[in-house]
Write a protein that holds these residues in place. Structure first.
Motif, PDB file in Angstrom:
ATOM      1  N   VAL A  13      -5.468  11.305 -15.537  1.00 23.01           N
ATOM      2  CA  VAL A  13      -5.074  11.316 -14.137  1.00 23.01           C
ATOM      3  C   VAL A  13      -5.945  10.365 -13.330  1.00 23.01           C
ATOM      4  CG1 VAL A  13      -4.677  12.796 -12.121  1.00 23.01           C
ATOM      5  CG2 VAL A  13      -4.385  13.709 -14.428  1.00 23.01           C
ATOM      6  N   TRP A  14      -5.305   9.672 -12.385  1.00 27.21           N
ATOM      7  CA  TRP A  14      -6.016   8.746 -11.499  1.00 27.21           C
ATOM      8  C   TRP A  14      -7.159   9.426 -10.767  1.00 27.21           C
ATOM      9  CZ3 TRP A  14      -5.241   3.955 -12.298  1.00 27.21           C
ATOM     10  CH2 TRP A  14      -3.990   3.497 -12.704  1.00 27.21           C
ATOM     11  N   CYS A  15      -6.960  10.711 -10.416  1.00 25.17           N
ATOM     12  CA  CYS A  15      -7.894  11.358  -9.511  1.00 25.17           C
ATOM     13  C   CYS A  15      -9.298  11.469 -10.078  1.00 25.17           C
ATOM     14  CB  CYS A  15      -7.385  12.754  -9.172  1.00 25.17           C
ATOM     15  SG  CYS A  15      -5.689  12.731  -8.586  1.00 25.17           S
ATOM     16  N   GLY A  16      -9.423  11.821 -11.359  1.00 23.81           N
ATOM     17  CA  GLY A  16     -10.744  11.947 -11.954  1.00 23.81           C
ATOM     18  C   GLY A  16     -11.470  13.166 -11.410  1.00 23.81           C
ATOM     19  N   ILE A  69      -6.847  -1.688  -8.513  1.00 22.74           N
ATOM     20  CA  ILE A  69      -8.095  -1.101  -8.027  1.00 22.74           C
ATOM     21  C   ILE A  69      -7.819  -0.077  -6.941  1.00 22.74           C
ATOM     22  CG2 ILE A  69     -10.303  -1.580  -6.897  1.00 22.74           C
ATOM     23  CD1 ILE A  69     -10.384  -4.237  -8.320  1.00 22.74           C
ATOM     24  N   ASN A  70      -6.748  -0.289  -6.168  1.00 26.85           N
ATOM     25  CA  ASN A  70      -6.396   0.692  -5.139  1.00 26.85           C
ATOM     26  C   ASN A  70      -6.071   2.056  -5.754  1.00 26.85           C
ATOM     27  OD1 ASN A  70      -3.211   1.165  -5.123  1.00 26.85           O
ATOM     28  ND2 ASN A  70      -3.579  -0.965  -5.655  1.00 26.85           N
ATOM     29  N   LEU A  71      -5.697   2.086  -7.014  1.00 32.64           N
ATOM     30  CA  LEU A  71      -5.360   3.337  -7.684  1.00 32.64           C
ATOM     31  C   LEU A  71      -6.574   4.023  -8.298  1.00 32.64           C
ATOM     32  CD1 LEU A  71      -2.095   2.126  -9.445  1.00 32.64           C
ATOM     33  CD2 LEU A  71      -2.232   3.722  -7.532  1.00 32.64           C
ATOM     34  N   ALA A  72      -7.717   3.352  -8.300  1.00 34.15           N
ATOM     35  CA  ALA A  72      -8.933   3.916  -8.891  1.00 34.15           C
ATOM     36  C   ALA A  72      -9.648   4.786  -7.863  1.00 34.15           C
ATOM     37  CB  ALA A  72      -9.855   2.801  -9.361  1.00 34.15           C
ATOM     38  N   CYS A  80       1.311   1.986  -4.199  1.00 33.42           N
ATOM     39  CA  CYS A  80      -0.002   1.321  -4.137  1.00 33.42           C
ATOM     40  C   CYS A  80      -0.605   1.299  -2.736  1.00 33.42           C
ATOM     41  CB  CYS A  80       0.069  -0.116  -4.675  1.00 33.42           C
ATOM     42  SG  CYS A  80       0.537  -0.220  -6.405  1.00 33.42           S
ATOM     43  N   LEU A  81      -0.164   2.199  -1.848  1.00 37.62           N
ATOM     44  CA  LEU A  81      -0.684   2.209  -0.481  1.00 37.62           C
ATOM     45  C   LEU A  81      -1.673   3.343  -0.226  1.00 37.62           C
ATOM     46  CD1 LEU A  81       2.546   1.390   1.589  1.00 37.62           C
ATOM     47  CD2 LEU A  81       0.823  -0.187   0.683  1.00 37.62           C
ATOM     48  N   ALA A  82      -1.461   4.510  -0.824  1.00 38.58           N
ATOM     49  CA  ALA A  82      -2.291   5.674  -0.524  1.00 38.58           C
ATOM     50  C   ALA A  82      -3.746   5.497  -0.934  1.00 38.58           C
ATOM     51  CB  ALA A  82      -1.710   6.925  -1.185  1.00 38.58           C
ATOM     52  N   GLY A  83      -3.998   4.640  -1.902  1.00 41.02           N
ATOM     53  CA  GLY A  83      -5.372   4.412  -2.346  1.00 41.02           C
ATOM     54  C   GLY A  83      -5.974   3.121  -1.827  1.00 41.02           C
TER      55      GLY A  83
END
Length: 346
Positions: A95-98, A169-172, A217-220
């Motif tokens: 998961v992206w969230c980590g 990177i915006n998703l990290a 790709c906007l929320a992050g």
């Protein structure tokens, strides 16, 4: 269901232009190379620009979030058989969230933009591309792993000339860790060249938790000023903005959630210039030796170098050109010098 795996089957399914914006025309060599990439690889591509820097022959390049491998196969041709391309992706189900990423709720399913299905698409086409390029052995590899933990994937310190990344990177969740790892694996004088999405302000919780806005790709998207502070904290020179294009939202519901925040798709260059390489401002003359950029090299939004023309540069740009792979493409002299002399070796 994964946003990229189920809802997005083609680019036309996107609700914004965040993942398809491109801010400047492509050189012929890049257009020709793109035509040689397998159609399935291209069809599964969801980047927000084309992250192809200049002066690539025989270079070692790492692609963070390589997806279906489009940029990797394109770069494979530009570095030549003596160069090497590594693409790294997360595996499906990670998961992206980590851990501890409070802004990404557990209710959001893992996105498949960096999923194993993408890696499988990339890997299965290695023989096709190596045969098409006429290479005796592959110069491309695809790994699974976190871009925040490149060491876990076996990537050593100072092992790459260039790190690229295209709208991931915006998703990290930990963007500082991504830049720190990129800095670690870059050789001295190396460059991180990347396109991503940036916000005009820090995002509200409603935006940061919105499932579709994550997929778009906007929320992050980081606040653009944070990129500058993180990059310099990690050790990079101040970011060089290459291009920027506004993001348009084609959905009234999403516009209402976003409010007065604005987004841009931007490409930046970050250079790893060690302290011993820094000096004062200077004058440089481009020799016109970079294929596809013989008459002029548009380095970033502030500096365009025309063949044979003397250009005054500040201390940061002088250090970048002097210590990077661009060194042999320029004559470089101190501002007070009377003659230009070659500096470094590309």
């Amino acid at each position: 269901q994964d946003y990229y795996g189920k809802e997005l089957q083609k680019l036309e399914d996107l609700k914004t232009n965040a993942c398809v914006a491109s801010a400047r025309p492509l050189p012929k060599a890049v257009r020709d190379a793109l035509e040689c990439v397998h159609e399935e690889v291209v069809a599964r591509y969801y980047g927000c620009g084309l992250v192809i820097p200049e002066c690539l022959t025989s270079r070692r390049i790492l692609d963070l979030g390589s997806g279906s491998g489009r940029d990797c196969y394109l770069l494979s041709q530009l570095v030549g058989e003596q160069g090497h391309i590594t693409g790294i992706d997360m595996t499906e189900g990670q998961v992206w969230c980590g851990d501890g990423a409070s802004f990404c709720p557990s209710s959001i399913p893992p996105l498949s933009f960096l999923s194993s299905s993408q890696v499988e698409v990339a890997k299965k086409h290695i023989p096709y591309h190596m045969d098409k390029f006429g290479y005796q052995k592959p110069n491309v590899e695809f790994l699974q792993g976190y871009m925040e933990k490149l060491g876990d994937a076996g990537l050593a310190d100072e092992s790459y000339d260039i790190v690229i990344s295209n709208c991931v990177i915006n998703l990290a969740p930990d963007k500082r860790a991504v830049l720190r790892e990129a800095y670690r694996v870059l050789k001295p004088g190396g460059e991180m060249y990347f396109s991503d999405i940036y916000a005009s302000q820090r995002l509200s919780e409603a935006v940061r938790k919105h499932r579709v806005l994550w997929g778009e790709c906007l929320a992050g998207a980081p606040y653009w000023k944070d990129l500058y502070s993180i990059a310099e904290e990690v050790g990079f020179c101040p970011p060089c903005l290459v291009t920027a294009s506004p993001i348009t939202i084609g959905d009234k519901e999403l516009e209402g959630i976003i409010g007065d925040c604005h987004f841009v798709s931007a490409t930046f260059r970050l250079f790893k210039v060690l302290g011993s390489s820094r000096a004062g401002p200077g004058q440089v003359i481009y020799n016109g030796g970079i294929v596809g950029h013989e008459r002029e090299l548009v380095f970033d939004a502030n500096f365009t170098f025309k063949e044979g023309e003397v250009v005054d540069v500040d201390a940061e740009m002088a250090a970048i050109l002097q210590s990077s792979r661009f060194a042999e493409e320029f004559l470089i002299r101190d501002s007070g010098a009377n003659a230009a002399t070659p500096q470094g070796c590309c």
